[in-house]
Design a protein around this motif. Sequence first.
Motif, short mmCIF file in Angstrom:
data_model
loop_
_atom_site.label_atom_id
_atom_site.label_comp_id
_atom_site.label_asym_id
_atom_site.label_seq_id
_atom_site.Cartn_x
_atom_site.Cartn_y
_atom_site.Cartn_z
N ARG A 328 0.86 -1.19 0.00
CA ARG A 328 0.00 0.00 0.00
C ARG A 328 0.89 1.23 0.00
N ASP A 331 -0.04 5.78 3.47
CA ASP A 331 -1.35 6.18 3.99
C ASP A 331 -1.08 7.16 5.13
N GLU A 417 -12.17 1.54 1.28
CA GLU A 417 -12.37 1.82 2.70
C GLU A 417 -13.22 3.07 2.92
N ASP A 441 -11.35 1.16 8.30
CA ASP A 441 -11.83 2.50 7.93
C ASP A 441 -13.24 2.45 7.35
N ARG A 451 -12.46 5.55 14.77
CA ARG A 451 -11.93 4.24 15.15
C ARG A 451 -10.96 4.31 16.32
MG MG Z 1 -7.41 2.16 6.40
#
Ligand code: MG
Length: 563
Positions: A328, A331, A417, A441, A451
Motif C-alpha cells: 500500500r 497512507d 475503505e 476504515d 476508530r
Molecule cells: Mg485504512
Amino acid sequence: MTEVTATETRQGIGVSPGSAYGPVVQVSPPVRPPADEPPAQDREAALTDVKAAFESVAVALEGKARHADDTAQQILKATALIARDKGLVKAAGKQLDAGRGRANAIANAVEEYCAQFEALGGYFAERVTDLRDVGSRAVAAVLGVPAPGVPDFTEPSVIVAEDLAPAETATLDRALVVGIVTQEGGRTSHTAILAAQMGIPAVVQLKGATGIPAGTFVALDGDSGEVTINPDPSIVEEQKQRRDKRAAALAGTSGPGTTRDGHHVALLANIGGVKDAEEAGALDLEGVGLFRTEFVFLSADKAPTVEEQTEIYRKVMAPFGDRRVVVRTLDAGADKPLAFADLGPEENPALGRRGLRLSAERPELLDAQLEALSIAAKVTGADVRVMAPMVATVEEAAWFARRVRENGLPKGGVMIEVPAAALRSAHVLAEVEFGSIGTNDLAQYTMAADRMQGELSDLLDPWQPAVLDVVAAACEGAASTGRPMGVCGESAGDPLLALVLTGLGVSSLSMAPSKVPVVRLALSLHSLPECQGIAAAARAAATAREALEAVRELARDELTDLL
Ligand code: MG
Ligand code: PEP
C-alpha cells in the motif's frame, strides 16, 4: 483502586487470538510534579539536574530502541529526539527563574511546548502524546521515582494498562509478555493491530482493568474477550486444555486457503516492515495482502530517498520469493502522521487530506515510492502489486493506475475503505486490476464513528449489518467486473467473519499472521454454498449481536468449540 481477591470473570473485547495466564504487571501511570514543590534554591544546579533528567530519558528510549523491531525503533528514536530538544531545557530554565522547583519546571516547560504543538496542528499536534510521555519520564527521573510506562520485569506476565501507546506495544518483549489487557482502546486501534501482529493474545475495553493489583494472576482469552481474575485452578486447566485442543486442531491444517468444496481464498499476511516480512515469509501463507508502508517512516523527518526506500522494499519482498506482495502506498495523515508529508492543521484529519488525497498534493512522494517499488520488484522478481489508500472516486483510481503504469509496475489496485468507493466499486475497479476492502476504515466511515475512540466500539463492531451491506455492495460491484476483491482490515482475521466474507465473494483474506491458521481451519470446514448461506444470515440480522449469533448457529461445532 479496587482490590480483587475472589475469582471474577469480566468481559472485554478480544482483539488478538489465543489464551494466556500469568501475573499482572501494571503499566505505571504518568508521574505528576508535586503541587507543594519548593522553588529551586541553586538555579544552576537545578538546571543541571533538569538537563540530566531529559538526557536520561533520551538514553533510556534509545536503549529500548536497540532491542525493538523496525517500527518500534523508529518511534522510540523519534521520541528520544524530542527529549534532546534544547528548547525544552531552555524553557525549563525560564520556569526555574520564575521560582518553580525542578519537577514543576519540567512539567510546565513541556505543557508550553504542547500548547505550541497543538496550535500548529497536523503532525505536530499528533506528537503531543509523545511529548507528554517525555515530560512525565523526565519528571520521574528528576524526582527519583520509577519511570511511567511498562516497568522492568523478568517473569512471563500479563501487561495491564489504561491504554498502550503504539510505541509501548511495539517495544514489548514478546518472550516475556504472555498477554495484554487494556481498559480503553478499540478493536482497530493500532495497539490492537500491533498486538495481533506480534502474536500476543490481547483484550481491550476491560472495565476496571487498572484496578487489578500488580501480581494478581489472571487468565485471558483473546478470542472471546473474557478475563478471569484470580482464576480457580480448574479454569486455568480448562483454558490450557482448550489451548491444546486448538493447537492440535490448527496443527492439522496447512497450505492455501480452501473451502471444504475446494474454492480457493488466498490467505495473506499484513505486515509493517522488514522484521514482519522476514517472520511472515517463513510461514505457511500465500504472501502479503497489506504492507503498511507508512509504518516504516513514522519517525522520518525528511522524505526517504528512492535509494533508501528501494533497500527497504527489497528486504521486505525477498522473503516471499515468487509469492505475491501487495504494497500500500503511503497512507499518511489522520492517525498515521508523517513529518515529511504534513499538509498543516486540519479540523478533521480523518476526513481530510490523507491517504491518496495527500499523494495528489505531493505527487513527488508517490512517484519516488513507486519508482523504488518498481526497482525492488525487478531485483527480487517478487509478484508485486501496488494499491492506493483512501480512494473515493473513479478519477482518483484512474489517476493512481496511470502513475503505477508510468512507473513500470504491472498491477495497480485500490483499497475500498470509503463507502463511496464501495458503493461504486464496479466503476472504480474498472480503472485498476484489483480491490482490497479495508474494513477498519470502512466501518469508521459507514458508522460515522472515530476508530480511535474505544468508547464507540459497539458502533465500530464489524458485525454491524450496515457495514456488512456496504462490504456486500463492494463485492457485488467487483464480481460484475471480474476483478478480484480481497479484504485486509481486521475482519479478515476473524474466523466467523471470514466465512461471511467468503460467502460475499472475496478472493483473499489478509491478516496478522497469527490469525491465519484458525481462518484456514474455518474455511476448510465449510463449503462455498454454506458460506453464502452464512453471509445471507448475517445480513438478514437486525443488529450486530444478532448477526454474530446467527453465524455462530450456522458454523460447524468443530470451529465454534475452539473460539
Ligand atoms: Mg485504512
Ligand atoms: C483498514 O482501514 O481496514 C486498513 C486495512 O487500513 P489501516 O488499518 O492501516 O487504516
